[in-house]
Design a protein around this motif. Sequence first.
Motif, short mmCIF file in Angstrom:
data_model
loop_
_atom_site.label_atom_id
_atom_site.label_comp_id
_atom_site.label_asym_id
_atom_site.label_seq_id
_atom_site.Cartn_x
_atom_site.Cartn_y
_atom_site.Cartn_z
N GLU A 169 0.83 -1.21 0.00
CA GLU A 169 0.00 0.00 0.00
C GLU A 169 0.87 1.26 0.00
O GLU A 169 0.59 2.23 -0.72
N ALA A 170 1.93 1.25 0.79
CA ALA A 170 2.83 2.41 0.83
C ALA A 170 3.56 2.57 -0.50
O ALA A 170 3.78 3.68 -0.98
N PHE A 171 3.95 1.44 -1.09
CA PHE A 171 4.60 1.48 -2.41
C PHE A 171 3.66 2.13 -3.43
O PHE A 171 4.09 2.96 -4.24
N ALA A 172 2.39 1.74 -3.43
CA ALA A 172 1.43 2.30 -4.38
C ALA A 172 1.30 3.80 -4.22
O ALA A 172 1.20 4.54 -5.21
N ILE A 173 1.34 4.28 -2.98
CA ILE A 173 1.27 5.73 -2.73
C ILE A 173 2.51 6.41 -3.28
O ILE A 173 2.44 7.44 -3.95
N ASP A 174 3.68 5.83 -3.03
CA ASP A 174 4.94 6.43 -3.50
C ASP A 174 5.00 6.49 -5.02
O ASP A 174 5.60 7.41 -5.60
N MET A 175 4.42 5.49 -5.69
CA MET A 175 4.51 5.41 -7.15
C MET A 175 3.39 6.14 -7.86
O MET A 175 3.37 6.20 -9.09
N ALA A 176 2.46 6.73 -7.11
CA ALA A 176 1.29 7.36 -7.72
C ALA A 176 1.66 8.44 -8.72
O ALA A 176 0.96 8.65 -9.71
N GLY A 177 2.75 9.14 -8.49
CA GLY A 177 3.16 10.21 -9.40
C GLY A 177 3.96 9.74 -10.59
O GLY A 177 4.26 10.53 -11.48
N PHE A 178 4.31 8.44 -10.62
CA PHE A 178 5.15 7.92 -11.69
C PHE A 178 4.40 7.05 -12.69
O PHE A 178 4.83 6.90 -13.83
N ALA A 179 3.30 6.41 -12.26
CA ALA A 179 2.64 5.43 -13.13
C ALA A 179 1.15 5.36 -12.82
O ALA A 179 0.71 5.70 -11.72
N LYS A 180 0.38 4.90 -13.81
CA LYS A 180 -1.06 4.70 -13.62
C LYS A 180 -1.31 3.64 -12.54
O LYS A 180 -0.50 2.73 -12.36
N PRO A 181 -2.44 3.71 -11.85
CA PRO A 181 -2.73 2.73 -10.80
C PRO A 181 -2.66 1.28 -11.29
O PRO A 181 -2.13 0.41 -10.58
N GLU A 182 -3.18 1.02 -12.50
CA GLU A 182 -3.15 -0.35 -12.99
C GLU A 182 -1.73 -0.83 -13.29
O GLU A 182 -1.42 -2.01 -13.17
#
Length: 272
Positions: free
Chosen positions: A212-225
Amino acid sequence: MILVTGATGKVGRNVVGELLRAGARVRAVSRSPERAGLPAEVEVVRGDLAAPPPLDGVEKIFLFPGETDLRPFADAARAAGVRHVALLSSSVPGYDRPNPISDAHLAHEHAVAEAGLPYTFVRPGGFMANDLTWAETIRAENVVRSPYGDAGTALIDERDIAAVIVGALLDDAHIGQAYTLTGPQSLTVKQRVDILGQALGRELRFEHQSPEAFAIDMAGFAKPEFVDAMLDFGAFFDGKAGPVFPTVAQVTGRPAHTYAQWAAHHAAEFRA
């Protein structure tokens, strides 16, 4: 004349440099030519794939697709008489589950093939350059956080991707081929952190991070899918070694760069 799209990116800049060293004439596409920072002998034109750049005199193309529908550009290239396209595609060697990243790249390949363009598909796995996303926490805390520290993959240096692309463009024997690329060794995230620390001359720590934390960190770099797909890749390879392919050496005649060589080459970006 060889047209280079994505010419200011990590792969594209290396493609331009390799082509110039080989004596090729290069036309580069940039949305902001005044900020491209390319060598003076490169003809830099304004444009992107949504609005095809000038194709007069272009015989070959390095095609960096991004997220653009390639069909209009591919049709324009065919009509202009382009006789070879090297397309930067993608693969995850050893992983065959359906996922949106692979689907997007396959759609680009289909667009080029269906336009009737002679092609070479270059399919690297994960880029070593993706680890530059660690730079901020390394500079601030000497730490790297990731959900799957024991996931093994054979990441590839962007210089090797460019070398394969240029080798393909300069030799028509590569037309019709699809090349899967990896680096020369499978390394876990923890092993890469250790190698980076050696290149920087200081000890780095690995800390487990929740998905979950990884997904938050990557939100600005890639689409959620796409982030979901990255997490699935990590979970799939956790505790495993990723496959290694000899393609770079076969196409270029030289070994692929190791992760240690990449880390030394980019050490300043982790220190700045």
